[in-house]
Design an enzyme around this catalytic site. Structure first.
Site, mmCIF file in Angstrom:
data_model
loop_
_atom_site.group_PDB
_atom_site.id
_atom_site.type_symbol
_atom_site.label_atom_id
_atom_site.label_comp_id
_atom_site.label_asym_id
_atom_site.label_seq_id
_atom_site.Cartn_x
_atom_site.Cartn_y
_atom_site.Cartn_z
ATOM 1 N N SER A 40 0.806 -1.257 0.100
ATOM 2 C CA SER A 40 0.117 0.082 -0.109
ATOM 3 C C SER A 40 1.018 1.308 0.061
ATOM 4 O O SER A 40 1.635 1.563 -0.907
ATOM 5 C CB SER A 40 -1.095 -0.210 1.189
ATOM 6 N N ASP A 74 -9.484 -5.420 -4.381
ATOM 7 C CA ASP A 74 -8.785 -4.272 -3.692
ATOM 8 C C ASP A 74 -9.762 -2.964 -3.614
ATOM 9 O O ASP A 74 -9.926 -2.546 -4.295
ATOM 10 C CB ASP A 74 -7.445 -4.072 -4.312
ATOM 11 N N HIS A 103 -7.275 -5.754 -0.344
ATOM 12 C CA HIS A 103 -6.220 -5.293 -0.179
ATOM 13 C C HIS A 103 -5.245 -5.746 0.989
ATOM 14 O O HIS A 103 -4.054 -5.748 0.647
ATOM 15 C CB HIS A 103 -6.467 -3.634 0.437
#
Length: 276
Positions: free
Chosen positions: A97, A227, A256
């Site tokens: 991320s 995601d 995610h």
């Protein structure tokens, strides 16, 4: 475990496990978490004989709650300070991320020999926010909403995110883990509200296009197609197009936070790439 002090006096906390002469793997966490988010992967690679290192980004976890530096240039400089202090060479850098953005910015600028490979998992590059040049991005109002929720009630916001879209626990039939939700909350609440607030701009509005184009080492881009935080279509495939030596690995239906929900699926693929 230890700390490194940066040029502006910020103390960066890190974990460093495994043989010092083994190949180093450096893990970069997402917002608003800490090095603890990598416990599963660190134990996995430790079992396979690697030296594993993970740090808390400034303003996150056990690192200093600094007043400044909550943007990608400083994040990358902090990583450089850590890798210099530990004299890491031929390392593999794995970022999730926001940590994927940090990896892209650091690797693009790293000294020759410091980095052998990189992995971007559910990562924010090339650019999250919608602009005229990035029409597939998310509207700025999405990130304004994050900021408003953080200011209004950070503790509740840090329950809502992991309970819903981060791990896909809002999907029908999802196996919800209260322990995972509580651990996300624990990590987030240990960090500084100001750092987390400013980091939203860093992860959403930083354009990594030039960074990706400069990276010469092999890069694995791994992303779940479900995601809900960093939508697949405007991230992983575009990053691979910009990389000189990129490889896309898509995980159908995974969220995610797939490193936590599906480590049995993702970890072997990371190991295979590192071993190549």
């Amino acid at each position: 475990m230890g700390t490194v002090t940066t040029n502006d006096g910020t103390s960066i906390f890190y974990k460093d496990w495994g043989p010092r002469d083994a190949r180093p793997i450096v893990f970069h966490h997402g917002w608003p978490l800490s090095a603890d988010d990598w416990d599963n992967q660190m134990l996995f690679f430790l079992e396979h004989g690697y030296r594993v290192i993970a740090h808390d980004r400034r303003g996150h976890g056990r690192s200093s709650q600094s007043a400044t530096g909550h943007e990608m240039d400083t994040y990358a400089a902090d990583v450089a300070a850590l890798t210099d202090a530990l004299d890491l060479r031929g390392a593999v850098h794995i970022g999730h991320s926001t940590g994927g953005g940090e990896v892209a910015r650091y690797v693009a600028r790293a000294e020759p020999g410091r980095v052998a490979k990189a992995v971007l998992v559910g990562a924010v590059p090339p650019l999250m926010v919608r602009t005229p040049d990035n029409p597939g991005g998310l509207p700025i109002e999405v990130f304004d909403g994050f900021r408003a929720a953080l200011v209004a009630n950070r503790a509740q916001f840090y329950l809502d995110v992991p309970s819903g879209p981060f791990y896909g626990f809002n999907r029908p039939g999802a196996e919800v883990s209260q322990g995972v939700i509580d651990n996300w909350w624990r990590q987030g609440m240990r960090g500084a509200a100001n750092a987390h607030y400013e980091c939203i701009k860093a992860f959403s509005e930083t354009d990594f296009t030039e960074d990706l184009g400069k990276i010469e080492v092999p890069v694995l881009v791994a992303h779940g197609t479900d995601d809900q935080i960093v939508p697949y279509g405007n991230s992983a495939p575009l990053s691979c197009e910009l990389l000189r030596n990129g490889r896309l690995k898509s995980y159908e239906g995974l969220p995610h936070g797939m490193l936590t929900t599906h480590p049995d699926v993702v970890n072997p693929d990371l190991l295979a790439f590192v071993r190549e």
